[in-house]
Enzyme design. Structure first.
Site, PDB file in Angstrom:
ATOM      1  N   PRO A   2       0.827  -1.204   0.000  1.00 42.84           N
ATOM      2  CA  PRO A   2       0.000   0.000   0.000  1.00 42.84           C
ATOM      3  C   PRO A   2       0.862   1.256   0.000  1.00 42.84           C
ATOM      4  O   PRO A   2       1.972   1.269   0.517  1.00 42.84           O
ATOM      5  CB  PRO A   2      -0.779  -0.109   1.312  1.00 42.84           C
ATOM      6  CG  PRO A   2       0.116  -0.909   2.194  1.00 42.84           C
ATOM      7  CD  PRO A   2       0.771  -1.908   1.277  1.00 42.84           C
ATOM      8  N   GLU A   3       0.339   2.294  -0.630  1.00 41.85           N
ATOM      9  CA  GLU A   3       1.004   3.574  -0.607  1.00 41.85           C
ATOM     10  C   GLU A   3       0.336   4.453   0.448  1.00 41.85           C
ATOM     11  O   GLU A   3      -0.675   4.071   1.042  1.00 41.85           O
ATOM     12  CB  GLU A   3       0.952   4.201  -1.997  1.00 41.85           C
ATOM     13  CG  GLU A   3       1.585   3.305  -3.056  1.00 41.85           C
ATOM     14  CD  GLU A   3       1.654   3.932  -4.431  1.00 41.85           C
ATOM     15  OE1 GLU A   3       1.801   5.166  -4.522  1.00 41.85           O
ATOM     16  OE2 GLU A   3       1.560   3.190  -5.425  1.00 41.85           O
TER      17      GLU A   3
END
Length: 251
Positions: A2-3
């Site tokens: 995930p960013e």
């Protein structure tokens, strides 16, 4: 992985649901996912009230009233699934059947049960994710956190700061520089590509070759793309759904 916007979306959803709740029990089903040890977990986590849910870059943090912090990193396949006592369910993280199937299941690594009867499941198919228990005062000195640069949307992430980072890594591709978490925290592959595209800069360009005007465009693009990502709940292309039960609509 995930960013920043995906983790921020999960953080906001959990913040609304678990802040103020008291942890009754913790069931660690895979020790390497939460290696703090049963004695420390019983003494420092169980019976504690959640005072806040925060984030630093891609690390989610659940802060406890006693000054302890549980740091969560979802890595590639981690999930946070909150199942309320009435059966309502909120999920964030890597999409799989575990988001909707009965829990715990074969991917469940840690289960937090609250006094309310709500349960928070930390699932992780590939077992790369982790939970770390640290004192609040030590979070900034954690090996991962200590090397992080400023968040793109923080005041410290100025055009001058970005220019200095690009100059410091002048021969490296510009995309590599903005992906380096010590330069800017929370940016991942998708948001780097989108930002460079918006700024009309080829990702393979040497960082030191950018003109002042291009640096200014890139700085604005990074802030705009990260703002849009958070506003739209993260990008569904990254295979993350938000913790309010829906997919991010950022494309």
């Amino acid at each position: 992985m995930p960013e920043g916007p995906e983790v921020e979306t999960i953080r906001r959803g959990l913040e609304a649901k678990i802040t103020g709740q008291t942890i009754a029990t913790v069931n660690v089903q895979w020790t390497k996912s939460f290696p703090a040890g049963s004695e420390a977990i019983q003494r420092l986590v169980m019976g504690q009230k959640i005072s806040a849910v925060t984030r630093r870059a891609k690390v989610l943090m659940i802060e406890l009233a006693n000054g302890q912090v549980m740091m969560f990193h979802l890595k590639m396949t981690g999930q946070m699934v909150l199942v309320l006592a009435d059966g309502e369910r909120y999920a964030g993280g890597h999409p799989s059947e575990s988001m909707g199937d009965p829990l715990p299941d074969k991917s469940t690594r840690v289960v937090f049960t609250f006094e309310s009867g709500d349960q928070l499941f930390f699932n992780d198919q590939r077992k790369f994710g982790w939970i770390k228990l640290v004192e609040a005062a030590e979070v900034g000195r954690d090996a991962l956190v200590a090397r992080l640069g400023p968040e793109v949307l923080d005041a410290a992430f100025t055009g001058e700061y970005l220019a200095a980072q690009l100059a410091r890594h002048a021969k490296a591709p510009v995309k590599s520089v903005i992906l380096d978490q010590s330069s800017a925290a929370g940016i991942g592959n998708i948001y780097a590509d989108e930002s460079l595209h918006l700024a009309k800069i080829h990702p393979a360009r040497a960082a030191g070759s950018l003109t002042a005007a291009e640096v200014k465009r890139l700085h604005s693009a990074l802030r705009d793309i990260m703002t849009a990502g958070i506003a739209h709940g993260g990008t569904s292309f990254a295979h993350y759904v938000n913790s309010l039960g829906g997919k991010g609509d950022y494309l």
